[in-house]
Structure formats: C-alpha cells, structure tokens
Design an enzyme around this catalytic site. Structure first.
Site, mmCIF file in Angstrom:
data_model
loop_
_atom_site.group_PDB
_atom_site.id
_atom_site.type_symbol
_atom_site.label_atom_id
_atom_site.label_comp_id
_atom_site.label_asym_id
_atom_site.label_seq_id
_atom_site.Cartn_x
_atom_site.Cartn_y
_atom_site.Cartn_z
ATOM 1 N N ASP A 137 0.783 -1.252 0.000
ATOM 2 C CA ASP A 137 0.000 0.000 0.000
ATOM 3 C C ASP A 137 0.810 1.295 0.000
ATOM 4 O OD1 ASP A 137 -1.563 -2.116 0.849
ATOM 5 O OD2 ASP A 137 -2.154 -1.181 2.728
ATOM 6 N N GLU B 174 -10.213 -2.239 4.324
ATOM 7 C CA GLU B 174 -8.873 -1.727 4.636
ATOM 8 C C GLU B 174 -8.701 -0.347 4.005
ATOM 9 O OE1 GLU B 174 -6.553 -5.066 2.962
ATOM 10 O OE2 GLU B 174 -6.316 -5.822 5.001
HETATM 11 C C1 FRU Z 1 -3.783 -3.617 2.907
HETATM 12 C C2 FRU Z 1 -3.126 -4.049 4.190
HETATM 13 C C3 FRU Z 1 -3.470 -3.073 5.293
HETATM 14 C C4 FRU Z 1 -2.337 -3.252 6.256
HETATM 15 C C5 FRU Z 1 -1.166 -3.499 5.325
HETATM 16 C C6 FRU Z 1 -0.144 -4.429 5.873
HETATM 17 O O1 FRU Z 1 -3.196 -4.107 1.758
HETATM 18 O O2 FRU Z 1 -3.543 -5.366 4.523
HETATM 19 O O3 FRU Z 1 -4.738 -3.266 5.868
HETATM 20 O O4 FRU Z 1 -2.136 -2.125 7.060
HETATM 21 O O5 FRU Z 1 -1.708 -4.041 4.142
HETATM 22 O O6 FRU Z 1 0.978 -4.507 5.022
#
Ligand code: FRU
Length: 483
Positions: free
Chosen positions: A24, A197
């Site tokens: 992300d 998320e």
């Molecule tokens: C989304 C996610 C978020 C988390 C991160 C962990 O892709 O699962 O919810 O903070 O990636 O790398």
C-alpha cells in the site's frame, strides 16, 4: 528452469522500488515542494514481511526518487497509515517556523496480534522519524490503516480507520494527534469483503453541480470480492460534519467500485496538495496473487497518480479519475492519426509497445467486437476490447503469460453509460501495466501483465464487421529522457 520473466526493466513512469516487496501507499502528503510517497515495504525480501515504511519523493508526481527507509519495523511492524503537516504545532513536535511531519500508522504486534495506532514525527522533511509511540489502542486485532487530516470547520484532527473484519470505517477526533476520541462509525455498506482496509475521507466539488456545491467521499478498499474477482475498492458519497459521515439520502445500495480491473488496491489520497487537487494513487496488485507475481528484483508497483472529481449522474454519482496533468510534460513527440479502418484482418497499430499514453475514439460501425491485441515475443497476448452491443470495455488476460496463479488469467469488464455507440479510450501502457480510462474517466480498468524479453507489438481487429479508429493520438513516455 528458466527464470521468468527475465529481469524486468522497471516501468518508466509508474513507481516501483529498486528491489524488494512493496504494497500500500502510505503517508501521502505534500510538504515544501515535495510530494511524499511512503509505502508498505519489506527491506529484507521480495515477499510480504517485516513491514516498514519505504519512502520516495517527487516534485511532479511522475519522476520519483527513492530514499532510505523512513520507519523501520521495531517490536511492532509499521502497517499502513497517513502523514500530516502539523502547521499549528498542535502536537508540540515542531520547531519554530518548521512544522513537523507526523506519521500516524498502525503498529502490528506479531506476538499478540494487537493492532493499534502509533505516531512518529519528522523534523527533516520526512527523511527520518522519531518514534512517539502508541496513541490509540482499543484492544483489537483488526483495527488499522488510519487516515488523518485537519478538519477546518471543527478545528481539530480527524482520523478514519477500519474495523476490518466487521467491514466498518471508524472515525476519531483529536486536538493534538496524541489524544483521540471516538466520534462515529460507518458501515457495513455496499459490498462486503474480507476485509475492509485503507479508508479515506475527503471533500470534492460537484463538477456539474451548483456553483460551490460539494460532497464528501468516503472510500474503502476490501481484500477480496471486488469487481475484478479479488481485491478492490468502493466509494460512497455523502456529507461529513466533523463527527459523522452521512450517505446521500437517495444513495443506491449497489457497490460503486473505484476500478473494474484486478490491480487497483489500497488507493488513498494526498494531504495538503497546494493547488487543492484531490489526487490519489493505488497499489497495482491483488492480494490473491501479489506474493507470486513473476517480477524481480522488486515485487510491487504503484498506479499513476489520479486526480479525482465528482459528478452527479442522473440520480446517481460518479467519481471521475484522470491521470495527473504532469504526465503530459513527459510526453515524447505526439503522433496524430485521423483514421484507421479495422477489419477481421489484424492491422498493426503504431503504438510504442513499451511506455505510451494513447487516446482514441472507436466507432464500431457494424462490428460486434473491436480488439486491440498486445503481443509479446513469446506469443502471449493481452487484449483491450470493446463490445458495442453491451457497451462493455474490457481487458482480457486469459492469453497473457506466464501461468503463475489461476486468478491471473481473467477478463475484467466495465460497462459504459448508454450513448451513441462510439467510445473514447485513454490507455496508459508502461511495460507491464495497462490503465484504461473510459467514458471521461468515470470507468477505469487497471491490470498488470507480465511479458518476457523482447518487443511488444499492438494490432487491432474486429469480429462481425468493420470499425473505425478515429482521432488516435499517441505519445511515448520516458521521464528519464525528458527529465
Ligand atoms: C492492505 C493491508 C493493510 C495493512 C497493510 C499491511 O493491503 O492489509 O490493511 O495495514 O496491508 O501490510
């Protein structure tokens, strides 16, 4: 066995780190002339793990400079979150005349599985961060991805995060970035998935509304059950009073997807863009196969930053996405072609196979389907097409190579609004990614593909009749050459 693909040259105008794993986008903020792009990063390998914040900066959102790791894993991993510039020094982290950049992110404890919100601050333009520690802990193992912004009307900070498994966005407020008070929750709504998320919340002008008319958009990604079959994201339109997000009174319960492709996830927007544009960027990947994509030495790519606007569409709403205009200044010479007749016999298209920005209008005439085929030297093909009868545009990866995951070989479809039959498409192509913008950016399809070594070539053909491409405009893009 042959290594597949050959070490892939990095896409030219999409950001990827030089090596290792990235997911992300995090901490998107403009500060002192620089757009900051932090991101979920594994400094130790090319699969998910040891989550830390990587860092890159850009002055034009196209040419990125990768910088040293910004926030390393400690006893907790540094999961997704956001960054703000604390201009009023509400936190006390700043120095005279030099506001601090404050990162608010989820600390994930791999032993207890607790997820709580942490703060760290930088007094050197995001180059290094001083940990402050935990600022919000509700004793949950599914509470993450805080997006923080300053809310002018109530003169305080707002955080939107998720209670992921519950498919709920949850809002907190704070005077100082350190003490947070629960304000309200939103959801479940629209589509359900495992899990919600990376939420965001921002105001947009209504492009075709009354003068000064605005709405708030709440966006949220979900790991599965998206429109491309796996990870995807939806948005909602409503109002926000600093405490509660309220949906438009006549909001339809149908999901409103950010992108119809498989590879657009975790999109969040920049804080503090000086000209007021709302710009977001997505991770061009899908959790179903993200750890298996056949690239090295880096695994993970961002989309092009996209400017957002909002449009009322009858009784419904559309978020409009457009590549940032800064991309235009990296165009090579623009080639214009007035007219190409398409038939069942493939016609080569003079599109650079490598990295290009192309806009074209397709007039279907009596064709049943129009297909643009991108072929690699191994004979694998990725198709971009249009079916006039159903007004569907699509990207088809069922003949893309190589086979590395069952979920990869699929076809992703966006239905256009009813109209005259002709359709204008903008295609951003960059070595291993296609971003398709249709119907003025009210529909997008973002898909990666993984060609082997050798040139990529384009041809176009029809089934069931002939068609025209009119007003084809093509530019190669190479930021390194134009920089
Ligand atoms: C989304 C996610 C978020 C988390 C991160 C962990 O892709 O699962 O919810 O903070 O990636 O790398």
């Amino acid at each position: 066995a042959a290594q597949w693909p050959q070490p892939d040259p990095r896409p030219r105008y999409h950001f990827a780190p030089a090596r290792n794993w990235m997911n992300d986008p995090n901490g998107l903020v403009w500060y002192g002339g620089e757009y900051h792009l932090f991101y979920q990063y594994n400094p130790h390998g090319d699969r998910w793990g040891h989550m830390s914040w990587g860092h890159a900066v850009s002055r034009d959102l196209v040419t990125w400079e990768e910088l040293p790791l910004a926030i390393p894993e400690t006893d907790v991993m540094a999961f997704s979150g956001s960054a703000v510039v604390d201009r009023r020094n509400t936190s006390g982290f700043g120095r005279a005349g030099k506001p601090a950049m404050v990162a608010i992110y989820t600390g994930f404890d791999p032993v207890t599985k607790n997820q709580s919100q942490y703060a760290a601050y930088s007094n050197d333009r995001g180059r290094t961060f001083t940990p402050y520690g935990k600022v919000l802990d509700i004793g949950s193992s599914e509470f993450r991805d805080p997006k923080v912004f300053w809310h002018d009307d109530t003169h305080r900070w707002v955080m939107i995060a998720v209670r992921a498994i519950e498919n709920r966005a949850t809002i907190y407020t704070s005077p100082d970035l350190k003490h947070w008070t629960h304000a309200s929750d939103f959801g479940p709504a629209g589509a359900r998935g495992k899990n919600w998320e990376c939420p965001d919340l921002f105001e947009l002008p209504v492009a075709n509304g009354r003068p000064g008319e605005k709405r708030w958009v709440l966006s949220v990604s979900q790991g599965d059950n998206g429109p491309g079959g796996g990870s995807g994201g939806q948005w909602f339109v409503g109002s926000f009073d600093g405490t509660r997000f309220t949906l438009e009174p006549d909001w339809s319960g149908e999901p409103h997807w950010m992108d119809a492709g498989a590879d657009f996830y975790a999109a969040v927007s920049w804080n503090d863009v000086p000209d007021g544009r709302r710009i977001w960027i997505g991770w061009a990947n899908d959790w179903r196969y993200a750890n298996d994509i056949p690239t090295y030495p880096a695994r993970g790519l961002m989309t092009v930053p996209r400017v957002l606007s909002l449009r009322r569409d009858g009784s419904d709403w559309r978020v409009v996405q457009a590549p940032v205009r800064e991309l235009d200044s990296h165009h090579g010479p623009i080639r214009q072609i007035d007219h190409i007749r398409l038939t069942a016999t493939p016609t080569p298209l003079p599109l650079p196979g490598d990295s290009a920005d192309a806009t074209m209008t397709i007039d279907p005439l009596d064709a049943k389907q129009i297909v643009l085929t991108l072929s690699d030297a191994q004979g694998y093909q990725t198709l971009v097409g249009y079916t006039p009868a159903t007004r569907e545009v699509f990207i088809d990866r069922t003949r893309s190579g190589p086979h590395f995951h069952d979920a990869f070989a699929d076809r992703h479809v966006a239905r256009l609004p009813s109209g005259t039959g002709s359709v204008t498409l903008r295609l951003l192509i960059d070595r291993s990614i296609i971003e398709l913008y249709a119907a003025d950016g009210t529909r997008t399809i973002t898909d990666r593909f993984y060609p082997g070594k050798g040139p990529l070539t384009w041809a176009a053909s029809t089934t069931g009749g002939s068609a025209d491409i009119s007003r084809l405009s093509i530019a190669a893009i190479d930021p390194a050459a134009s920089a």
